[in-house]
Design an enzyme around this catalytic site. Structure first.
Site, PDB file in Angstrom:
ATOM      1  N   SER A   1       0.804  -1.258  -0.042  1.00 46.81           N
ATOM      2  CA  SER A   1      -0.048   0.023  -0.019  1.00 46.81           C
ATOM      3  C   SER A   1       0.779   1.324   0.052  1.00 46.81           C
ATOM      4  O   SER A   1       1.911   1.261   0.248  1.00 46.81           O
ATOM      5  CB  SER A   1      -0.664   0.164   1.205  1.00 46.81           C
ATOM      6  OG  SER A   1      -1.644   1.284   1.391  1.00 46.81           O
TER       7      SER A   1
ATOM      8  N   TYR B   1      -2.154  -0.313  10.360  1.00 51.65           N
ATOM      9  CA  TYR B   1      -2.019  -0.771   8.879  1.00 51.65           C
ATOM     10  C   TYR B   1      -0.664  -0.305   8.191  1.00 51.65           C
ATOM     11  O   TYR B   1      -0.219  -1.001   7.607  1.00 51.65           O
ATOM     12  CB  TYR B   1      -3.326  -0.197   8.337  1.00 51.65           C
ATOM     13  CG  TYR B   1      -3.481  -0.498   6.620  1.00 51.65           C
ATOM     14  CD1 TYR B   1      -3.856  -1.686   6.396  1.00 51.65           C
ATOM     15  CD2 TYR B   1      -3.169   0.438   5.815  1.00 51.65           C
ATOM     16  CE1 TYR B   1      -3.851  -2.039   5.158  1.00 51.65           C
ATOM     17  CE2 TYR B   1      -3.304   0.136   4.293  1.00 51.65           C
ATOM     18  CZ  TYR B   1      -3.584  -1.027   3.908  1.00 51.65           C
ATOM     19  OH  TYR B   1      -3.786  -1.257   2.681  1.00 51.65           O
TER      20      TYR B   1
END
Length: 255
Positions: A140, A153
């Site tokens: 990501s 995250y």
């Protein structure tokens, strides 16, 4: 392009994983698809079969359970007798900063986004060395840039990016390439599963579009194209790369 190549994709029942499976199917790959949602996984497998007339292998499993991870790899090898490409795609998203996250959230995120990637890759490496195959990890933009409201995250994706770099160096002498893709906001159900309601989601997407210089969010198929490129011979001199797919957002200053 991938005729006769065996591709194992985790998290293949939706989003980027599903789009990647369909893309590989259209190019003749032999697929092993795994996920937790049996109904969705079968729908994706059917779409893949429609593209190639080749029925994918589907394996229901929970990557947070070690025995399931081992079964996924063992079943793939038992069925196809080899592995050419591993796509570590499965992952979850959670929100919160250092002030309002918990160690339980931290453990859950790392148990899903990092530990299974380590274990499955560890198990797959001997087979990938035999085929001089390659690995693509789905990371990501959050692994490359700091966002305070998705702390755990971000940490998990930063760990995944470092994993990509370290493993790429270890396996390069054996001609096994390892790369990551690092998407920005992509339309998928990961945001709804992380707590955004279906009613809130359209407004969330409109707001996210405004912070990407290209003026929109990305589509799963765009990420799938990049994954397929990195897995192909067209990227034969590329390893250890973290390929950003964020509509220019990676170059933005906070505003």
């Amino acid at each position: 392009m991938f005729s006769g190549k065996v591709v194992l994709i985790t998290g293949a029942s939706s989003g980027i994983g599903a789009a990647t499976a369909i893309n590989f199917a259209s190019k003749g790959a032999l697929l092993a698809l795994t996920g937790r949602n049996a109904s969705n996984l079968q729908k994706v497998a059917q779409q893949c079969e429609e593209k190639s007339n080749i029925k994918p292998l589907t394996i229901i499993g929970d990557l947070t359970i070690d025995s399931d991870v081992r079964n996924i790899l063992d079943t793939t090898i038992k069925t196809y007798e080899k592995l050419d490409i591993l796509i570590n795609n499965a992952g979850i998203l959670a929100t919160g900063s250092i002030e309002d996250t918990t160690v339980e959230q931290y453990d859950e995120i790392f148990a899903t986004n990092v530990r299974p990637v380590y274990l499955l890759t560890n198990l797959a490496v001997p087979h990938l060395i035999k085929t001089k195959g390659n690995i693509v990890n789905v990371s990501s933009l959050a692994g490359l840039r700091a966002f305070p409201t998705v702390l755990t995250y971000c940490m998990s994706k930063a760990a995944l990016d470092q994993f990509t770099r370290c493993v790429s160096l270890a396996l390069a002498p054996k001609q096994v390439r390892v790369n990551s893709v690092n998407p920005g906001i992509i339309t998928s159900d990961i945001h709804v599963r992380s707590g955004i309601t279906e009613e809130e989601y359209p407004e969330y997407i409109r707001r996210m579009a405004s912070i990407h210089p290209l003026g929109r969010v990305g589509q799963p198929e765009e990420v799938a194209d990049a994954i397929v490129f990195l897995a192909s011979d067209n990227a034969s001199f590329t390893t250890g790369e973290t390929l950003c797919l964020a509509g220019g957002r990676q170059n933005c200053c906070p505003r």
